[in-house]
Design an enzyme around this catalytic site. Structure first.
Site, PDB file in Angstrom:
ATOM      1  CB  VAL A   1      41.928  62.413  65.204  1.00  0.00           C
ATOM      2  CG1 VAL A   1      42.173  63.833  64.722  1.00  0.00           C
ATOM      3  CG2 VAL A   1      42.692  62.154  66.507  1.00  0.00           C
TER       4      VAL A   1
ATOM      5  CB  CYS B   1      52.984  57.403  47.017  1.00  0.00           C
ATOM      6  SG  CYS B   1      52.483  56.113  48.175  1.00  0.00           S
TER       7      CYS B   1
ATOM      8  CG  HIS C   1      41.776  68.807  63.908  1.00  0.00           C
ATOM      9  ND1 HIS C   1      41.282  69.135  65.147  1.00  0.00           N
ATOM     10  CD2 HIS C   1      41.999  69.978  63.271  1.00  0.00           C
ATOM     11  CE1 HIS C   1      41.222  70.460  65.254  1.00  0.00           C
ATOM     12  NE2 HIS C   1      41.653  70.990  64.139  1.00  0.00           N
TER      13      HIS C   1
ATOM     14  NE  ARG D   1      44.615  69.583  66.881  1.00  0.00           N
ATOM     15  CZ  ARG D   1      45.289  69.488  65.738  1.00  0.00           C
ATOM     16  NH1 ARG D   1      45.589  68.330  65.244  1.00  0.00           N
ATOM     17  NH2 ARG D   1      45.653  70.572  65.093  1.00  0.00           N
TER      18      ARG D   1
ATOM     19  CB  ILE E   1      29.281  66.185  77.305  1.00  0.00           C
ATOM     20  CG1 ILE E   1      29.622  67.667  77.107  1.00  0.00           C
ATOM     21  CG2 ILE E   1      28.998  65.521  75.968  1.00  0.00           C
ATOM     22  CD1 ILE E   1      30.777  67.926  76.216  1.00  0.00           C
TER      23      ILE E   1
ATOM     24  CD  GLN F   1      37.207  71.614  67.802  1.00  0.00           C
ATOM     25  OE1 GLN F   1      36.424  71.534  68.736  1.00  0.00           O
ATOM     26  NE2 GLN F   1      38.138  72.537  67.753  1.00  0.00           N
TER      27      GLN F   1
ATOM     28  CB  CYS G   1      52.544  57.184  51.913  1.00  0.00           C
ATOM     29  SG  CYS G   1      54.189  57.505  51.221  1.00  0.00           S
TER      30      CYS G   1
HETATM   31 ZN    ZN Z   1      54.212  55.845  49.600  1.00  0.00          ZN
END
Ligand code: ZN
Length: 242
Positions: free
Chosen positions: A93, A122, A111, A24, A228, A91, A119
């Protein structure tokens, strides 16, 4: 005397050695491929079941969850274990800092995380492996088992806001740290760029470790261009030794 607080801001470059490409960043895979970018753009994802099916299939095939921490992740965890107060703002994930041994409460994921699903209705969360097992079993777009809502990875998609609580904690760390190491990030997008500026303004010693020049190199006390995987462990050993 208390040891100085070391903050690390880590970007895609820290996970490259673990086989995870830059998705990204400004030149990342998604930015170069508009069709792929749709799979991780909130509006398209929510509005188009076919996009969701392709998105789940991509995650299932990518198998990024099988990636292992590399020497850079391990060096950060070792610094923390040595008794130096360390906070990681990432940054990425991929969850690899935690997998290398960094306590989860000391890692801020700007991120979000690809290791969980959430969800959209909910807000219940669960392990990504669980959702991917359902995809493998034939549910192309698995709905929430609690409410039937649309599930997505617990990452911040394009078009979604970053979590203001996480951002606030990151800003507080940038203000309060004595050393700020920006590693593997182009520092060209927010909030990474802003956090680096905040740390420098508040008097932190700024160290940039990145293969390419960044807009903050001139402000840095030290700029490291070496790979690195070797440069970060060497640098952090130096910090541990004081
Ligand atoms: Zn749900």
């Amino acid at each position: 005397m208390a040891k100085p607080l070391v903050a690390l801001l880590t970007g895609a470059g820290v996970s490259t050695d673990s086989g995870i490409p830059d998705y990204r960043g400004p030149n990342g895979l998604w930015r170069r491929d508009p069709e792929a970018e749709k799979l991780v753009t909130y509006e398209y994802y929510m509005g188009d079941a076919e996009i969701r099916r392709r998105s789940w299939r991509m995650r299932w095939e990518a198998g990024a969850l099988g990636a292992e921490p590399n020497s850079a992740h391990r060096a950060v965890a070792e610094l923390e274990r040595s008794g130096v107060p360390v906070r990681v703002i990432t940054q990425n994930v991929d969850g690899l800092h935690q997998l290398a041994g960094m306590p989860a409460r000391k890692v801020l994921e700007l991120h979000g995380t690809a290791r969980e699903f959430v969800c959209t209705a909910c807000h219940v969360r669960g392990p990504m492996d669980e959702a991917l097992a359902r995809v493998e079993a034939g549910e192309a777009d698995p709905p929430c088992v609690r409410c039937g809502g649309i599930l997505k990875p617990a990452t911040v998609m394009f078009g979604e806001r970053l979590d203001p609580v996480v951002l606030g904690e990151a800003a507080a760390i940038a203000k309060g740290c004595q050393v700020f190491v920006a590693a593997g990030s182009s520092l060209q997008v927010q909030p990474a760029a802003g956090l680096t500026g905040v740390a420098a303004e508040h008097g932190a010693r700024l160290i940039v470790v990145n293969a390419e020049p960044t807009p903050y190199d001139d402000l840095a006390d030290e700029v490291v261009r070496d790979p690195i995987g070797t440069a970060l462990p060497a640098l952090l050993r130096g910090l541990a030794a004081g």
